[in-house]
Design an enzyme around this catalytic site. Structure first.
Site, mmCIF file in Angstrom:
data_model
loop_
_atom_site.group_PDB
_atom_site.id
_atom_site.type_symbol
_atom_site.label_atom_id
_atom_site.label_comp_id
_atom_site.label_asym_id
_atom_site.label_seq_id
_atom_site.Cartn_x
_atom_site.Cartn_y
_atom_site.Cartn_z
ATOM 1 N N SER A 11 0.865 -1.183 0.000
ATOM 2 C CA SER A 11 0.000 0.000 0.000
ATOM 3 C C SER A 11 0.902 1.235 0.000
ATOM 4 O O SER A 11 1.798 1.334 0.837
ATOM 5 C CB SER A 11 -0.879 0.011 1.243
ATOM 6 O OG SER A 11 -1.752 -1.089 1.207
ATOM 7 N N THR A 13 1.455 4.049 1.284
ATOM 8 C CA THR A 13 1.192 5.004 2.365
ATOM 9 C C THR A 13 2.491 5.593 2.900
ATOM 10 O O THR A 13 2.492 6.327 3.887
ATOM 11 C CB THR A 13 0.458 4.309 3.532
ATOM 12 O OG1 THR A 13 1.238 3.173 3.941
ATOM 13 C CG2 THR A 13 -0.922 3.833 3.122
ATOM 14 N N SER A 221 7.783 0.356 10.744
ATOM 15 C CA SER A 221 6.647 1.070 10.189
ATOM 16 C C SER A 221 7.179 2.055 9.176
ATOM 17 O O SER A 221 8.382 2.319 9.123
ATOM 18 C CB SER A 221 5.872 1.793 11.276
ATOM 19 O OG SER A 221 6.433 3.064 11.489
ATOM 20 N N LYS A 222 6.260 2.591 8.387
ATOM 21 C CA LYS A 222 6.699 3.526 7.356
ATOM 22 C C LYS A 222 7.177 4.832 7.982
ATOM 23 O O LYS A 222 7.730 5.676 7.319
ATOM 24 C CB LYS A 222 5.585 3.738 6.350
ATOM 25 C CG LYS A 222 5.414 2.483 5.491
ATOM 26 C CD LYS A 222 4.307 2.575 4.485
ATOM 27 C CE LYS A 222 4.263 1.295 3.659
ATOM 28 N NZ LYS A 222 2.922 0.834 3.359
ATOM 29 N N ARG A 223 6.958 4.969 9.284
ATOM 30 C CA ARG A 223 7.487 6.158 9.959
ATOM 31 C C ARG A 223 8.962 5.994 10.350
ATOM 32 O O ARG A 223 9.636 6.956 10.622
ATOM 33 C CB ARG A 223 6.643 6.468 11.198
ATOM 34 C CG ARG A 223 5.288 7.041 10.849
ATOM 35 C CD ARG A 223 4.425 7.224 12.089
ATOM 36 N NE ARG A 223 4.059 5.943 12.674
ATOM 37 C CZ ARG A 223 3.013 5.239 12.297
ATOM 38 N NH1 ARG A 223 2.213 5.686 11.355
ATOM 39 N NH2 ARG A 223 2.724 4.086 12.865
#
Ligand code: GLU
Length: 248
Positions: A11, A13, A221-223
């Protein structure tokens, strides 16, 4: 036997990180080792979280990692009408109902609901609703009891579809024979198998791989920008080094 087909379905994001590099490698190498193909699918139905900038970054990062996929890539946001047809099919079988509840109104644990007695007036008043699968009706339909599922949302209030519907629809449409994905999604697989039965779709084989965690043992995480493929690349790591670092 036909060729095996796997898929990598991120995804967009955020930027891909080491966890994705490992997931992609698992999906691509299973296909490669068995003379099959691995598709790339962009799971971007959630317009509140996905950005096309990240989609282009996915192509770039996967290409740099050395993966190759058939064109055209399926971009789920372009196919919402197809996903809506699935909801209509289930509605015609009497298996879904409108749910007006907000998250706060839902109890913890297994949730089983019923059509809202005031739904006509709520629709007229323009209230938004989700469509949920009624497990009670599914049990009658299949003549089974004790299915261990909640009435999951199949069409969200805000986006008109859901991950479950788009994912299972596309796995069937694209002839995916082997779903390779992380153990974090394993708890969702049984519910997806139920949807596949209800829709008469083939049930692929599943392989749930280990997750690449960070040093604290948490999921990436994408962070976590420090583990993004592009930042590692910018720091001068080679493709092979990144793939090695991606192993759980
Ligand atoms: N789009 C999902 C994700 O990025 C993948 C789900 C799946 O492979 O079924 O986590």
């Amino acid at each position: 036997m036909g060729k095996i087909i796997t898929r990598f379905a991120p995804s967009p994001t955020g930027y891909l990180h080491l966890g994705h590099a490992y997931a992609a490698q698992q999906a691509f190498s299973l296909a490669q080792n068995q003379g099959g193909i691995c598709l790339l699918r962009i799971e971007d139905i959630d317009h509140t979280r996905c950005k096309s900038e990240y989609r282009h970054a996915i192509y770039e990062d996967l290409d740099w990692l050395g993966f190759d996929w058939p064109i055209p890539v399926r971009i789920q946001s372009e196919h919402k009408a197809e996903y809506w047809k699935v909801i209509e099919t289930l509605r015609d079988k009497g298996l879904v109902y409108r749910c007006f509840k907000t998250r706060k109104e839902l109890p913890e644990g297994l949730y089983r609901g019923k059509p809202d007695p005031y739904e006509d007036s709520r629709i007229k008043a323009g209230e938004k609703f989700a469509w949920r699968l009624s497990i009670d009706r599914v049990q009658d339909h299949l003549d089974e009891t004790n299915l261990p599922f909640s009435d999951e949302v199949l069409a969200r209030k805000d986006i008109g579809t859901s991950y479950h519907i788009a994912c299972c629809h596309d796995d069937a449409l694209q002839g995916v024979t082997h779903v390779v994905r992380g153990v974090d999604i394993e708890p969702l697989t049984a519910f997806q198998n139920l949807l596949q039965r209800l829709m008469g779709w083939p049930i692929p084989k599943y392989h749930h791989h280990a997750l690449r965690l960070n040093d604290d043992g948490d999921k990436l995480s994408k962070r976590n920008h420090d583990t993004s493929i592009r930042s590692l690349r910018a720091e001068g790591y080679t493709r092979q080094q990144v793939l090695d670092m991606a192993k759980p």
